[in-house]
Motif scaffolding. Structure first.
Motif: not given
Length: 262
Positions: A111-124, A247-259
Motif C-alpha cells: 500500500x502506498x502512502x498516497x493511497x493511505x492518505x487519499x483514502x483517509x482524506x477523500x472518505x472523510x 497533503x504533501x506535508x502529511x505524505x512526507x511525514x509518513x514516508x519518513x516514518x516519523x509516526x
C-alpha cells in the motif's frame, strides 16, 4: 485504485462503528435549524421575557431576507461550533492508527502512502461534506418557510464555495493528526488555527486572497448579495493550494516514518 477502495471502505466501516454516520449529520441538521428558528422567534422571546420594559425590538429583525439568514447559518453556526465538531470528529483520523499500530501494519503491505492518505482524506471529506450539505439544505427549508426564498443558483454556488473551506479543514486536521500523538493537542492546534483563519477574514483583501477561510465569506456574500465576488477565484485557488500543501506535508511525514517517534 484497489488499495484506495479498500482503505476508503475501512474508513466508512470505522465511521459506522463509532456511530459517526448518525451523530455528525444530526449535529449539522440541528445547527442548520437553530439559526433560522432563533432569528425568527428572537423578537417574540425578548418581548415576552422583557415584558415590554426596557427592551426595544428592532422590527427589521423579523423582516430579514432568506439569504441573510442562510448566510448567518454558515457564519454563526457552521463556522464556529461546526468547525469544532468537525475537528473533534477527525482528531484521531491518523493518530488512532499510529497509537494501535495499524498505520505501521498497513504500510508493511503493498500500500502506498498516497493511497493511505487519499483514502483517509477523500472518505472523510465526502462524509463531512454530505453532513454539512444536509444541515445547509435543512436550514434552507426552514429559511424558505419562515422568511423568504433564496435563489437556487445562489444556494448551490454558496455551498460549493463553502465546501472548499471544508476541504481545507479536513486536510489540515488530517495533517495535524499525523504529526502529533495527543488528541488533545491535535484538537487544540486545529481549533485555534482554523478559527484564527476565520476570524482574520475581512481584515485585508491581500490576506483574504491567500486565506482558505475567505471561501466562507464569499459563500455568504453570494447568499446576501446574489453576486460572486471577483476575488473568489483567488480564494478558491488558495484553498486548493493550501490543501495540496497539507497533503504533501502529511505524505512526507509518513514516508519518513516519523509516526514511530514518541
Amino acid at each position: 485504485m484497489n488499495n484506495f477502495a479498500v482503505l476508503a471502505k475501512k474508513e466508512f466501516v470505522q465511521m459506522v462503528r463509532e456511530f459517526k454516520v448518525i451523530w455528525l449529520p444530526l449535529v449539522f441538521i440541528f445547527l442548520g435549524i437553530t439559526q433560522p428558528v432563533v432569528s425568527y422567534y428572537l423578537p417574540s422571546i425578548l418581548e415576552a421575557l422583557g415584558g415590554g420594559q426596557g427592551i426595544t425590538i428592532d422590527p427589521s429583525m423579523a423582516a430579514q431576507k432568506g439569504g441573510e439568514v442562510l448566510a448567518s447559518t454558515l457564519g454563526s453556526q457552521f463556522d464556529q461550533l461546526g468547525i469544532m465538531i468537525i475537528i473533534v470528529s477527525m482528531m484521531g483520523v491518523v493518530q488512532s492508527d499510529k497509537a494501535n499500530g495499524m498505520l505501521a501494519f498497513i504500510l508493511t503491505r503493498p500500500v502506498t502512502v498516497g493511497s493511505y492518505i487519499s483514502g483517509k482524506i477523500i472518505s472523510n471529506y465526502l462524509f463531512v461534506a454530505c453532513s454539512v450539505a444536509l444541515g445547509y439544505l435543512v436550514s434552507y427549508l426552514y429559511v424558505v418557510f419562515l422568511f423568504t426564498s433564496v435563489d437556487f443558483g445562489d444556494l448551490i454556488v454558496a455551498l460549493l464555495f463553502y465546501l472548499l473551506w471544508i476541504l481545507f479543514i479536513v486536510s489540515f486536521t488530517t495533517m495535524i493528526s499525523t504529526i502529533f500523538n495527543s488528541q488533545g493537542i491535535i484538537a487544540l492546534i486545529s481549533i485555534v488555527f482554523l478559527l484564527g483563519c476565520r476570524i482574520i477574514v475581512g481584515l485585508s483583501p491581500v490576506i483574504d486572497n491567500v486565506n482558505p477561510a475567505s471561501m466562507s465569506k464569499h459563500a455568504m456574500e453570494v447568499l446576501i448579495l446574489g453576486t460572486v465576488n471577483s476575488q473568489a477565484v483567488w480564494g478558491a485557488l488558495a484553498a486548493l493550494a493550501w490543501t495540496a500543501v497539507t497533503i504533501l506535508i502529511t505524505n512526507i511525514w509518513i514516508s519518513k516514518k516519523k509516526f514511530n517517534n514518541e
